[in-house]
Scaffold this motif. Structure first.
Motif, PDB file in Angstrom:
ATOM      1  N   ILE A  70       0.841  -1.200   0.000  1.00  0.00           N
ATOM      2  CA  ILE A  70       0.000   0.000   0.000  1.00  0.00           C
ATOM      3  C   ILE A  70       0.876   1.249   0.000  1.00  0.00           C
ATOM      4  O   ILE A  70       0.647   2.188  -0.767  1.00  0.00           O
ATOM      5  CB  ILE A  70      -0.948  -0.002   1.213  1.00  0.00           C
ATOM      6  CG1 ILE A  70      -2.003  -1.097   1.044  1.00  0.00           C
ATOM      7  CG2 ILE A  70      -1.612   1.354   1.403  1.00  0.00           C
ATOM      8  CD1 ILE A  70      -2.779  -1.397   2.301  1.00  0.00           C
ATOM      9  N   GLN A  71       1.901   1.246   0.842  1.00  0.00           N
ATOM     10  CA  GLN A  71       2.794   2.395   0.881  1.00  0.00           C
ATOM     11  C   GLN A  71       3.522   2.558  -0.449  1.00  0.00           C
ATOM     12  O   GLN A  71       3.776   3.675  -0.891  1.00  0.00           O
ATOM     13  CB  GLN A  71       3.791   2.261   2.025  1.00  0.00           C
ATOM     14  CG  GLN A  71       3.153   2.504   3.367  1.00  0.00           C
ATOM     15  CD  GLN A  71       4.149   2.412   4.494  1.00  0.00           C
ATOM     16  OE1 GLN A  71       5.114   1.675   4.430  1.00  0.00           O
ATOM     17  NE2 GLN A  71       3.895   3.172   5.547  1.00  0.00           N
ATOM     18  N   GLY A  72       3.847   1.471  -1.096  1.00  0.00           N
ATOM     19  CA  GLY A  72       4.480   1.538  -2.410  1.00  0.00           C
ATOM     20  C   GLY A  72       3.568   2.191  -3.444  1.00  0.00           C
ATOM     21  O   GLY A  72       4.006   3.003  -4.254  1.00  0.00           O
ATOM     22  N   LYS A  73       2.277   1.850  -3.378  1.00  0.00           N
ATOM     23  CA  LYS A  73       1.308   2.458  -4.304  1.00  0.00           C
ATOM     24  C   LYS A  73       1.193   3.959  -4.053  1.00  0.00           C
ATOM     25  O   LYS A  73       1.168   4.752  -4.993  1.00  0.00           O
ATOM     26  CB  LYS A  73      -0.065   1.800  -4.145  1.00  0.00           C
ATOM     27  CG  LYS A  73      -0.142   0.380  -4.675  1.00  0.00           C
ATOM     28  CD  LYS A  73      -1.525  -0.213  -4.406  1.00  0.00           C
ATOM     29  CE  LYS A  73      -1.609  -1.665  -4.802  1.00  0.00           C
ATOM     30  NZ  LYS A  73      -2.917  -2.254  -4.479  1.00  0.00           N
ATOM     31  N   VAL A  74       1.123   4.331  -2.784  1.00  0.00           N
ATOM     32  CA  VAL A  74       1.033   5.751  -2.443  1.00  0.00           C
ATOM     33  C   VAL A  74       2.295   6.477  -2.908  1.00  0.00           C
ATOM     34  O   VAL A  74       2.232   7.575  -3.466  1.00  0.00           O
ATOM     35  CB  VAL A  74       0.802   5.941  -0.925  1.00  0.00           C
ATOM     36  CG1 VAL A  74       0.955   7.397  -0.512  1.00  0.00           C
ATOM     37  CG2 VAL A  74      -0.564   5.417  -0.532  1.00  0.00           C
ATOM     38  N   GLU A  78      10.991  13.378  -2.647  1.00  0.00           N
ATOM     39  CA  GLU A  78      10.667  12.059  -3.188  1.00  0.00           C
ATOM     40  C   GLU A  78      11.643  11.002  -2.658  1.00  0.00           C
ATOM     41  O   GLU A  78      11.236   9.909  -2.272  1.00  0.00           O
ATOM     42  CB  GLU A  78      10.722  12.120  -4.716  1.00  0.00           C
ATOM     43  CG  GLU A  78      10.183  10.887  -5.383  1.00  0.00           C
ATOM     44  CD  GLU A  78      10.113  11.044  -6.897  1.00  0.00           C
ATOM     45  OE1 GLU A  78      10.353  10.045  -7.580  1.00  0.00           O
ATOM     46  OE2 GLU A  78       9.836  12.153  -7.381  1.00  0.00           O
ATOM     47  N   LYS A  79      12.921  11.337  -2.604  1.00  0.00           N
ATOM     48  CA  LYS A  79      13.914  10.388  -2.091  1.00  0.00           C
ATOM     49  C   LYS A  79      13.695  10.113  -0.605  1.00  0.00           C
ATOM     50  O   LYS A  79      13.891   8.991  -0.142  1.00  0.00           O
ATOM     51  CB  LYS A  79      15.322  10.912  -2.340  1.00  0.00           C
ATOM     52  CG  LYS A  79      15.739  10.833  -3.791  1.00  0.00           C
ATOM     53  CD  LYS A  79      17.142  11.326  -4.008  1.00  0.00           C
ATOM     54  CE  LYS A  79      17.509  11.240  -5.487  1.00  0.00           C
ATOM     55  NZ  LYS A  79      18.843  11.782  -5.744  1.00  0.00           N
ATOM     56  N   THR A  80      13.272  11.132   0.138  1.00  0.00           N
ATOM     57  CA  THR A  80      12.991  10.948   1.566  1.00  0.00           C
ATOM     58  C   THR A  80      11.828   9.988   1.753  1.00  0.00           C
ATOM     59  O   THR A  80      11.881   9.100   2.613  1.00  0.00           O
ATOM     60  CB  THR A  80      12.679  12.306   2.226  1.00  0.00           C
ATOM     61  OG1 THR A  80      13.800  13.167   2.055  1.00  0.00           O
ATOM     62  CG2 THR A  80      12.360  12.144   3.695  1.00  0.00           C
ATOM     63  N   LEU A 135      10.074   4.551   3.233  1.00  0.00           N
ATOM     64  CA  LEU A 135       9.384   3.293   2.915  1.00  0.00           C
ATOM     65  C   LEU A 135      10.352   2.116   2.987  1.00  0.00           C
ATOM     66  O   LEU A 135      10.011   1.055   3.503  1.00  0.00           O
ATOM     67  CB  LEU A 135       8.754   3.371   1.526  1.00  0.00           C
ATOM     68  CG  LEU A 135       7.551   4.297   1.406  1.00  0.00           C
ATOM     69  CD1 LEU A 135       7.099   4.381  -0.035  1.00  0.00           C
ATOM     70  CD2 LEU A 135       6.417   3.813   2.283  1.00  0.00           C
ATOM     71  N   ASN A 136      11.553   2.309   2.466  1.00  0.00           N
ATOM     72  CA  ASN A 136      12.541   1.224   2.513  1.00  0.00           C
ATOM     73  C   ASN A 136      12.922   0.902   3.954  1.00  0.00           C
ATOM     74  O   ASN A 136      13.096  -0.256   4.304  1.00  0.00           O
ATOM     75  CB  ASN A 136      13.785   1.605   1.703  1.00  0.00           C
ATOM     76  CG  ASN A 136      13.516   1.617   0.223  1.00  0.00           C
ATOM     77  OD1 ASN A 136      12.571   0.992  -0.256  1.00  0.00           O
ATOM     78  ND2 ASN A 136      14.331   2.334  -0.519  1.00  0.00           N
ATOM     79  N   LEU A 137      13.044   1.926   4.780  1.00  0.00           N
ATOM     80  CA  LEU A 137      13.361   1.712   6.188  1.00  0.00           C
ATOM     81  C   LEU A 137      12.247   0.927   6.870  1.00  0.00           C
ATOM     82  O   LEU A 137      12.499  -0.005   7.626  1.00  0.00           O
ATOM     83  CB  LEU A 137      13.574   3.052   6.899  1.00  0.00           C
ATOM     84  CG  LEU A 137      13.950   2.989   8.371  1.00  0.00           C
ATOM     85  CD1 LEU A 137      15.290   2.283   8.552  1.00  0.00           C
ATOM     86  CD2 LEU A 137      14.018   4.397   8.945  1.00  0.00           C
ATOM     87  N   GLN A 141      12.600  -2.792   8.540  1.00  0.00           N
ATOM     88  CA  GLN A 141      12.348  -3.013   9.954  1.00  0.00           C
ATOM     89  C   GLN A 141      11.213  -3.989  10.212  1.00  0.00           C
ATOM     90  O   GLN A 141      11.277  -4.793  11.124  1.00  0.00           O
ATOM     91  CB  GLN A 141      12.012  -1.691  10.648  1.00  0.00           C
ATOM     92  CG  GLN A 141      13.211  -0.818  10.861  1.00  0.00           C
ATOM     93  CD  GLN A 141      12.850   0.461  11.600  1.00  0.00           C
ATOM     94  OE1 GLN A 141      11.685   0.787  11.739  1.00  0.00           O
ATOM     95  NE2 GLN A 141      13.856   1.175  12.068  1.00  0.00           N
ATOM     96  N   TYR A 142      10.151  -3.893   9.417  1.00  0.00           N
ATOM     97  CA  TYR A 142       8.949  -4.644   9.742  1.00  0.00           C
ATOM     98  C   TYR A 142       8.613  -5.775   8.787  1.00  0.00           C
ATOM     99  O   TYR A 142       7.728  -6.555   9.057  1.00  0.00           O
ATOM    100  CB  TYR A 142       7.749  -3.694   9.841  1.00  0.00           C
ATOM    101  CG  TYR A 142       7.909  -2.713  10.960  1.00  0.00           C
ATOM    102  CD1 TYR A 142       7.791  -3.120  12.282  1.00  0.00           C
ATOM    103  CD2 TYR A 142       8.215  -1.389  10.701  1.00  0.00           C
ATOM    104  CE1 TYR A 142       7.960  -2.222  13.320  1.00  0.00           C
ATOM    105  CE2 TYR A 142       8.378  -0.485  11.737  1.00  0.00           C
ATOM    106  CZ  TYR A 142       8.249  -0.912  13.037  1.00  0.00           C
ATOM    107  OH  TYR A 142       8.414  -0.022  14.063  1.00  0.00           O
ATOM    108  N   VAL A 143       9.289  -5.826   7.675  1.00  0.00           N
ATOM    109  CA  VAL A 143       9.029  -6.888   6.717  1.00  0.00           C
ATOM    110  C   VAL A 143      10.355  -7.606   6.456  1.00  0.00           C
ATOM    111  O   VAL A 143      10.999  -7.396   5.447  1.00  0.00           O
ATOM    112  CB  VAL A 143       8.438  -6.331   5.399  1.00  0.00           C
ATOM    113  CG1 VAL A 143       8.061  -7.458   4.462  1.00  0.00           C
ATOM    114  CG2 VAL A 143       7.232  -5.462   5.682  1.00  0.00           C
ATOM    115  N   PRO A 144      10.767  -8.426   7.401  1.00  0.00           N
ATOM    116  CA  PRO A 144      12.048  -9.102   7.228  1.00  0.00           C
ATOM    117  C   PRO A 144      11.990 -10.086   6.067  1.00  0.00           C
ATOM    118  O   PRO A 144      10.969 -10.689   5.784  1.00  0.00           O
ATOM    119  CB  PRO A 144      12.255  -9.827   8.558  1.00  0.00           C
ATOM    120  CG  PRO A 144      10.893  -9.978   9.131  1.00  0.00           C
ATOM    121  CD  PRO A 144      10.083  -8.822   8.624  1.00  0.00           C
TER     122      PRO A 144
END
Length: 190
Positions: free
Chosen positions: A82-86, A160-162, A167-169, A173-176
């Motif tokens: 979802i965050q990737g889509k946003v 955009e990079k932030t 999202l990558n962070l 952290q939460y999707v090992p």
């Protein structure tokens, strides 16, 4: 009178550009709202299924079996998607806005240069040094404007990079990632 018409046309074009940007903002807000609506709808369905399962539980151990690590991993993966889509919507929006601003600025600079040239052509030759100084100041102002634009474009890129790094962070952290199974050690023959 001719210059007044040009200024009115420039203002009309600026208003049209503002309307296009507003429409783009509305479309992107709708896209983000649709993403969140779909995610919320799916979450409600999943919650109803779990609630139905919980209501049928007779033993406390069964409650623990309902919530597994794999399901938590799936939920976190869904959140990441979802965050990737946003992020894609925001990235696309930023690119469209930057492109529109670049186009409008290029057109405005050309119109301003043309207008200065037309005004300069009507001035007597005795005022040539003043016109030359004006041209120099005008070119310096345009360069300053270009520098300000470059800084604002860098700010969009940085934003955009932030978002991407955040999202990558989150994902780290939460999707090992799934780890490889440990290798079995071979027995050494004596």
């Amino acid at each position: 009178m001719f210059q007044t018409e040009k200024l009115i046309a420039a203002q009309a074009k600026a208003i049209e550009s503002a309307q296009v940007l507003a429409q783009l903002a509305i479309e992107n807000a709708k896209a983000v709202a649709d993403i969140h609506y779909d995610a919320t709808k799916d979450a409600v369905v999943a919650t109803q299924v779990k609630a139905a399962q919980i209501l049928t539980i007779k033993d406390a151990k069964e409650a623990l079996e309902i919530f597994t690590a794999d399901e938590a991993q799936a939920v976190l993966s869904e959140l990441s998607a979802i965050q990737g889509k946003v992020s894609k919507v925001i990235s696309k929006s930023n690119k469209e806005v930057v492109d529109m601003i670049e186009s409008a600025m290029d057109e405005s600079k050309l119109e301003l240069k043309k207008m200065v040239k037309e005004i300069s052509n009507g001035v007597p030759t005795s005022a040539a040094p003043a016109i030359s100084a004006f041209d120099y100041v005008f070119d310096a102002a345009v360069q300053g404007f270009d520098q300000a634009y470059a800084v604002s474009k860098d700010a969009y890129t940085s934003f955009e990079k932030t978002i991407e790094s955040s999202l990558n962070l989150f994902q780290d952290q939460y999707v090992p990632s799934k780890k490889a199974a440990p290798k079995k050690q071979k027995a050494i023959a004596a």
